[in-house]
Design an enzyme around this catalytic site. Structure first.
Site, PDB file in Angstrom:
ATOM      1  CD  GLU A  21      -1.438  -2.571   1.450  1.00 40.33           C
ATOM      2  OE1 GLU A  21      -0.286  -2.712   2.069  1.00 40.33           O
ATOM      3  OE2 GLU A  21      -2.044  -3.471   1.048  1.00 40.33           O
ATOM      4  CG  HIS A  79     -10.867  -7.201   6.090  1.00 43.52           C
ATOM      5  ND1 HIS A  79     -10.086  -7.496   5.986  1.00 43.52           N
ATOM      6  CD2 HIS A  79     -10.888  -7.127   4.303  1.00 43.52           C
ATOM      7  CE1 HIS A  79      -9.505  -8.136   6.133  1.00 43.52           C
ATOM      8  NE2 HIS A  79      -9.637  -8.218   4.720  1.00 43.52           N
TER       9      HIS A  79
END
Ligand SMILES: Cc1ncc(C[n+]2csc(CCOP(=O)(O)OP(=O)(O)O)c2C)c(N)n1
Ligand SMILES: Cc1ncc(C[n+]2csc(CCOP(=O)(O)OP(=O)(O)O)c2C)c(N)n1
Ligand SMILES: [Mg+2]
Ligand SMILES: [Mg+2]
Lengths: 364, 347, 347, 364
Positions: free
Chosen positions: C75, C144
């Site tokens: 990321e 998540h």
């Protein structure tokens, strides 16, 4: 395309330090060989069943390890449960099984009961289930360095406890993994970076992920030895991991083991591999099934026969059914546990929130 | 461990000594390492060099390179290995060299350090004290003057504390290091060099407070409460001094613990003064001042005579040294805030 | 570029179409890529797979693997290369696969993306739209289901927006991607699959609002204002529906832009209703609700009849699916908050 | 201990693509050789003076590059200012000089006027001054990939614009650097990772920083070529960088160049190297001064003589004095610029803050 398991091997691990190797890597005897098959069979069955449980609505999701049984059982079997420590990802069900983690407690995370699973990581030497890709690799290094700091005297055995960091080919792209390998190599931490190169990170193939094509090949750049091994050959994985563990245990520093395997199933039960690979790809990439390969080995060595396999497989089904019963019986944890485990010593703010939650939620 | 501490204490010099905060922290670290053989100090340049601020000066020579060591230049690595060391039963006291270089470690801090106790259902506690030289005011290069308290305070599983004086620093660090939970210890680097008397005896922290938890009223007053932490505490004390010349008596509350926030102390002070100004260096929007203002606006709703004022850094990147004084709340801006709450009349 | 958009618009189907938010975003991305050949879409699994939520479905086939591409699993790398691409004159629209995996990119976001325009004195603008599937409610694995708006909103140099409906998502994404500054686009994944009518014509966003800036009153009311964003907007609408059965008329304000916050709209609504409850999923302390409460407490000081209530996630790590409903503000907890502001009496 | 510059060389860069090399790497003619010395001399003088300015209180701090002149000038001279782009750290004064960046504008960052410096990065092809170690390495990769996306047709020249990422031995430990190398190698981005391995990251020697001992050696793990070069030999650095740039320019992907050099001065003007190394260490580690080495080369080739050197050195002193005048004259930027450059399009909140700042600060 050839089966991934046949990818060029690489072995820069120096010859074993004989004395220490003895404890870790005596070649498996017939009983141990049969045990390995037992574990493979159980893991295979449980994995298949867990996928079915998800389809049946028993658990909301699952990350299958189909095809990676040999890699996981082989690695797990090389671990000394008394002094080593495993740092898994979210797909190491087979390692957990091999280490003797209670599988109902393990599966609880897939039932959305508790993120880290209900098993006790300290007792099992198996760190909590980890959803951050690459997230626990540095922990393994820190833990392993702690073993060096403790000194060999802290253990009743000769040699150090070894940390086993599990990671995937996808994870190898994370900066943390580089920081971990560099740290480990600098301080010669007793850690084995066990890479399951299963060809995929969700939909992205290794070729688009791992520049240079091999995680093991990177070890040299850190001055670390590495072994790249057929990850579908349980004996090869076991031997390679044993050698790696022995090397680290002897205080010679970290090792990379790259097990070339294949993720035969979807990334998770919500994935649709048909979007990014064909059934042919799967067939070729996967090569021969690791279990049938091992059955042939055992048969050829005269260590087991069809009746044995049938018996073990039936037993595995029974175990999986028992585990299923346990998973069915798993109850939600009380909401108060949201507050109980944030700290060892809670805070007034959190206490007040817990009280408000209780008033507004429990009694409605 | 308290037996050992007892023994150590007897060998200490007489209670009141003049120390800078940098010296006070150095001394506390030495005592911690002495008393607790599982304590480890590590980070970039903390070993031979003794830290870029000399906060770890002499510790490696005293305790050895296995307990006080330099790491490679990788903040995520520092935190990640600290977590692993904690899992192995150590008490890591890592340092991140400057506030702005804690960002590379944010993933390990938030997803791992702050959650491991929770994830493991209390079986893997994280007694990690992360030292972060923090805040601005020293004309340093970019990323050397930032305020991360709002980011840290928002993270469940972290505790956050910032000392405002050598006395506080010495005692709070020892306290933090004795806690079984992760604590972010934010050192106001602009105050590193100011000396003050430190009482080395236990439980003598803050003006009249016997506790190491919660906030401290560092100057009592009755017309309004200035709420601050870190280097802003001494600035608020200056403001209170100036205001007193005009007959305005400002109370100054050193918030000290930024997580958990001492809600009771906030409410108690503002209930008395009925006016509040919160002062911090970090950017305004979603700064910790918002939390303080929200808490005070709620707990003191009936008694507040004016909206809570926030005198803070602006919503701009921390500027270069030359503009630092335009950015950090200065005396004038704080006085303007005081004036606004004092002159406020319902419309 | 508006000429090109003009041309594109003529080929579009009739205005009102039924779309899920996931489809609306997919459609907006397609139009952006079509109209602006410097626009690039990239991230983990956004190419062949079309994203784990299928938000980028079909885009690689349509625009080619040079404009819509999979990155390695990193990321920080995704954001760092996005910055470099912006420096090379591209308009990157990267995706971070889930909220909780934005943390590894925080260093690049805060120290680089948000600051490059400033550092370069406006010569290196960062027209980067970072898409982050956000918030909870889908019983997903750890990390998540998180709410990073408070972290992002605190960072000078970032703009932050979260759509609450397919209509909003479609128009706000196109708007964000046309902006010359970095925008964090937080998609409420719990709402990805709910279909609603989308008016594809420009400038038709929200109930009665012609603007793409600021907040929207999605339901007018007079007894109190519920302030929310993302998936909490529809939950607040449900609450308002229920409350209406008891004769309580709640106004629902979709904050929409989380940075900059539409202070005028907040003040206008609460000045009318004189009571406010802010609702969000993220943890309580230093959550964006604190900023909203602080703003409202200040701007509506004279008219507020009760302290601003905050109904939020708790200061605990986002729990596993089974406990999700205990954590995310549910209808009951919001109603308790409403009750508190309605029943509040000065002491 | 031997001088670092003599560390074993490593060269895995394939033979140059001749056509493209021509533009980039024709061996320097006498005028160019003299120019290189001129740059070295100017950079040396300016660096020494900047340290003095700090002692005199003209600037609050400075990060000297003493000893790294050859590495920086050699690298900078290989850059095509029209199409390449340099991504520096905080110590690339010599590269900035070589690229023609206005040195008063460059020094403004050390005068604490503006973090990124006052120079225009777009016009100079020199990205803003960067204080985050490793922070800009990924930007170079992204920028470089952008050149691939633009295609060679976007340029009037043959070949791609090349991004040059500068990083230190310390920076090589950062996860971002790994992510950058992996990304670059996967997409074959035209980027050169130019590592100045100067032996130190503040007080930490390379041996405790770079496991395996060489950043260049890591390139192989990514399937990338690398050159490790004597970083105190300006011609060697120039040639290696030219070859690397030519390789990338031709679309053949990224290259690592590791220039072995030595940080002769303190880390910054607030550092005290006496705490972690001896004067002897410095003498041995530094080896022969890069400038005197190059003077010998020029003399031996008959390209320059003592009079030339004296003239150039005097000129350099004059330039440095002129720059000093410019730095003295540099005024603080108006506080309003804090607000002006946050966004391209400001926001109401920020506008209100700017107004309040003006009311409370400007008129007091
Ligand atoms: C930091 C982070 N980024 C993204 C994800 C989403 N994600 C989960 S698994 C996965 C792929 C992982 O691939 P690999 O490391 O090869 O392991 P495998 O799934 O093949 O076992 C991704 C992208 C994540 N969990 N963590
Ligand atoms: C991310 C980050 N961490 C820490 C620092 C503090 N710091 C500044 S320079 C430096 C050493 C850098 O060493 P190296 O990369 O070898 O470059 P050199 O200073 O030798 O040129 C450190 C630790 C920083 N600027 N950025
Ligand atoms: Mg994989
Ligand atoms: Mg260096």
């Amino acid at each position: 395309m050839a089966p991934r398991a046949l990818a060029a091997t690489l072995d820069t691990l120096p010859p074993p330090v004989s004395q220490l190797l003895e404890a870790d890597a005596s070649a498996p005897d017939p009983a141990q060989l049969r045990d390995l098959y037992r574990m493979l069979s159980n893991v295979r069955q449980l994995d298949r069943d867990a996928v079915a449980w998800q389809r049946q609505g028993l658990i909301p999701g699952y990350a299958p390890m189909l095809g990676q049984e040999a890699a996981q059982v082989g690695a797990g079997a090389a671990v000394d449960k008394n002094r080593d420590f495993v740092f898994p990802t979210y797909r190491e069900m087979g390692v957990a099984y091999t280490l003797g983690v209670n599988m109902v407690e393990y599966m609880s995370t897939h039932k959305a009961i508790w993120h880290g699973g209900l098993y006790d990581p300290v007792a099992t030497h198996f760190a909590p289930f980890q959803a951050v890709v690459g997230g626990s690799v540095l922990h393994a290094v820190g833990w392993a360095h702690g073993q060096t700091l403790n000194g060999p005297g802290a253990s009743v055995y000769a040699g150090l406890g070894v940390g086993l960091a599990f990671l995937g080919d996808g994870a190898s792209s994370q900066g943390d993994v580089h920081e971990a390998m560099n740290f480990a190599a600098i301080v010669k931490a007793p850690v084995v970076f066990f890479v399951q190169n299963n060809g995929w990170a969700i939909s992205v193939p290794t070729e688009q992920q791992v520049a240079g094509g091999s995680v093991a090949a990177r070890a040299a750049g850190y001055g670390m030895p590495a072994v790249r091994v057929d990850g579908n050959d349980v004996l090869a994985v076991l031997a390679a991991t044993q050698r790696a563990v022995a090397h680290s245990r002897a205080g010679l520093g970290p090792v990379v083991v790259e097990a070339m395997t294949y993720r035969r199933g979807p990334h998770s039960t919500s994935d649709d591999p048909g979007r990014y690979r064909t059934l042919d790809d799967e067939k070729i990439g996967g090569g021969e099934d690791p279990l049938s390969r091992f059955r042939k080995v055992l048969s050829a060595r005269g260590v087991a026969d069809a009746a044995f396999f049938a018996g073990v497989d039936a037993e595995a089904q029974q175990h999986a059914d028992d585990i299923r019963d346990g998973v069915v019986a798993l109850c939600s944890r009380p909401g108060s546990e949201m507050f109980d485990f944030v700290f060892q010593e809670t805070t007034p703010t959190l206490g007040a929130q817990a009280r408000q939650w209780r008033e507004e939620s429990e009694h409605v | 461990m308290s037996d050992t501490l007892e023994a150590v204490r007897e060998t200490l010099p007489m209670p009141l000594v003049q120390l800078s905060m940098q010296q006070a922290i150095n001394r506390a670290l030495g005592e911690i390492l002495d008393a607790d053989d599982r304590a480890l100090v590590f980070g970039e340049d903390v070993g031979v060099l003794g830290g870029v601020f000399r906060v770890t000066d002499g510790l490696q020579a005293r305790f050895g390179a296995h307990r006080v060591f330099d790491t490679p230049l990788a903040e995520s690595g520092i935190l990640g290995t600290a977590i692993g060391l904690a899992m192995a039963g150590f008490h890591p006291i890592p340092e991140v060299q400057f506030d702005g270089f804690a960002y590379p470690a944010v993933n390990q801090i938030i997803t791992q350090l702050a959650r491991m106790n929770y994830r493991s259902r209390g079986t893997l506690p994280m007694p990690v004290t992360l030292r972060v030289p923090s805040f601005g005011g020293i004309r340093a290069p970019e990323h050397h003057g930032e305020s991360l308290e709002s980011l840290f305070a928002h993270v469940p599983g972290l505790k956050v504390v910032s000392p405002s004086s050598p006395q506080q620093a010495y005692h709070l660090l020892k306290h933090a290091a004795s806690m079984p939970d992760p604590v972010i210890f934010m050192e106001p680097k602009a105050r590193y060099w100011n000396k003050a008397g430190v009482n080395l005896a236990d439980n003598v922290v803050g003006a009249g407070s016997a506790s190491l938890e919660g906030s401290v009223v560092v100057r009592p007053g009755k017309h309004a409460t200035l709420i601050a932490w870190g280097a802003m505490v001494s600035r608020c004390l200056q403001v209170a001094e100036l205001a007193a010349e005009d007959g305005i008596e400002l109370e100054v509350l050193d918030l000290r613990w930024l997580k958990p926030i001492d809600e009771a102390a906030l409410a108690a002070s503002v209930s008395r003064t009925r006016r509040a100004i919160v002062v911090h260096e970090g950017p305004h929007t979603a700064g910790l001042g918002a939390e303080v203002a929200a808490l005070v606006s709620q707990s003191c709703f009936d008694v507040l005579r004016a909206p809570v004022e926030r005198v803070t850094g602006f919503d701009v990147p921390y500027p270069s040294g030359d503009l630092e004084d335009e950015y950090i709340p200065n005396i004038d801006r704080i006085l303007f805030g005081v004036q606004r709450v004092l002159e406020y009349r319902r419309g």
